[in-house]
Write an enzyme that holds these catalytic residues in place. Structure first.
Site, short mmCIF file in Angstrom:
data_model
loop_
_atom_site.label_atom_id
_atom_site.label_comp_id
_atom_site.label_asym_id
_atom_site.label_seq_id
_atom_site.Cartn_x
_atom_site.Cartn_y
_atom_site.Cartn_z
N GLU A 1 48.83 78.50 46.62
CA GLU A 1 47.80 79.07 46.80
C GLU A 1 48.16 79.95 45.38
O GLU A 1 48.63 81.36 45.72
CB GLU A 1 47.84 79.11 47.81
CG GLU A 1 47.22 78.23 48.57
CD GLU A 1 46.81 78.82 50.44
OE1 GLU A 1 46.33 80.40 50.21
OE2 GLU A 1 46.58 78.26 51.24
N GLU B 1 51.12 78.72 55.63
CA GLU B 1 51.25 80.28 56.25
C GLU B 1 51.10 80.04 57.33
O GLU B 1 50.42 81.15 58.40
CB GLU B 1 49.29 81.17 55.54
CG GLU B 1 49.17 81.09 54.05
CD GLU B 1 48.29 81.51 54.05
OE1 GLU B 1 46.96 81.96 54.42
OE2 GLU B 1 48.50 81.96 52.24
#
Length: 368
Positions: A288, A183
């Site tokens: 995720e 991320e």
């Protein structure tokens, strides 16, 4: 040689080797710390015993056995850039101690790799926190700081950690993939990010051939179309694209009712999956996702209001709605190479806890 295109159905082992306050609030009680960096800096020498106890108890061999019994075949393991101990660049958040992080995490990772081998689980090693922090989130190591892309020594240390992981586990049968960075934020320049991913590929490939180990890169919160033509065969082999999909952070999504959430999971996200599969030219997984719809529990610093789709439902309605939302997401993410639920375990909220979600009947009890 391992099948590189196998379907991965996995979980993240979050807040184990990299702490997140909202997942393990008991460790942060009475402290001002917001993340693992400030936790270690604030506790000082007391951090060592406390964190090693956590490492030895939060995830154990029994958890790997439980996952394997349910047909889960993969784990994504987040680690911080300090996994190998001192040698990392200084950041002002460390305070007076240039090396605040607790040592010994690499031995815990060794043990996890061996448990994965024992139970036939494939491991994605994920550099989840880079020096200087790549996203300003607590999970990036330093809450409210996003400086990874501002200093060459930060970038170089991240690459060095990836190479050391590749070298250490190059021959380990459980190693399935190494993820270059978790991320990186949307405002990290795309050209900088791509150059880093190419360098990460080269560092990992020095030790891990494409027949054995995949290299994973995250979308950096931008459209997959920014990566069209990027890291393609034949020059780059066994590369996987990683997306993360949640519906509890954006205000428009928070305001949706449960039908809107399910429609998004089975409509918009399904259309996106079809487009990625058709256009990108790279296998993709959803690294995720969760059943979480309540912003309050996941972000201890978020500003309200904290309305969400389930708040006025009774228990039966909540269970039905959550099962529907879970099924909608699984139906879409099964189109990809695979998926990893965030996370296996939390202290606080079952919607983010794979084990609780299975035991409550929200998720299937068998993933074979």
């Amino acid at each position: 040689m391992k099948a590189t295109g196998m379907k991965l159905r996995g979980v993240n082992l979050g807040s184990w080797l990299l702490l997140e306050k909202w997942m393990v609030p008991s460790l942060f009680e009475g402290l001002e710390a917001t993340d693992e960096t400030t936790w270690c800096a604030e506790l000082g020498s007391a951090a060592t015993d406390k964190l090693r106890r956590h490492w030895n108890s939060f995830v154990t061999r029994d958890d790997f056995a439980w996952l394997a019994e349910r047909g889960i075949n993969a784990v994504r393991i987040p680690v911080g850039h300090w996994i190998f101990g001192p040698g990392y660049p200084y950041h002002p958040k460390y305070g007076s101690n240039p090396h605040p992080f607790v040592t010994g995490g690499i031995e815990v990772l060794d043990r996890a790799m061996d448990w994965a081998r024992e139970f036939g689980l494939h491991v994605v090693l994920d550099l989840h926190a880079a020096p200087g922090c790549q996203n300003g989130f607590d999970n990036g190591g330093i809450m409210g700081v996003c400086e990874w892309h501002t200093k060459p020594e930060y970038l170089e240390h991240a690459l060095d950690v990836l190479e050391r992981l590749a070298e250490r586990y190059r021959a380990h049968p459980a190693l399935h993939a190494i993820e270059a960075l978790n991320e990186p934020r949307w405002d990290v320049p795309t050209d900088y990010l791509k150059a880093y991913y190419l360098a990460a590929y080269a560092r990992i490939r020095k030790h891990c051939p494409p027949e054995r180990v995949a290299v994973v890169f995250h979308d950096g919160f931008r459209s997959f179309r920014e990566y069209l033509g990027f890291m393609q065969e034949p020059e780059y082999r066994n590369v996987i694209f990683d997306i993360h999909r949640y519906q509890c952070f954006d205000r428009a999504e928070i305001d949706m009712d449960i039908y809107g959430h399910i429609r998004k999971a089975t409509g918009e996200w399904k259309q996106e999956a079809d487009e990625i599969i058709t256009e990108l030219g790279l296998p993709t997984f959803c690294g995720e996702w969760s059943l979480g719809l309540d912003l309050r529990v996941v972000s201890l610093w978020a500003e309200g209001p904290f309305n969400h789709a389930l708040e006025y439902m009774d228990d039966f309605q909540q269970n039905v709605a959550t099962r529907g939302y879970a099924a909608g997401q699984l139906a879409t993410f099964e189109k990809y190479l695979g998926w990893f639920f965030w996370s296996y375990k939390t202290e606080t909220t079952p919607a983010w806890c794979f084990r609780d979600s299975v035991e409550r009947g929200w998720l299937p009890s068998d993933f074979r």
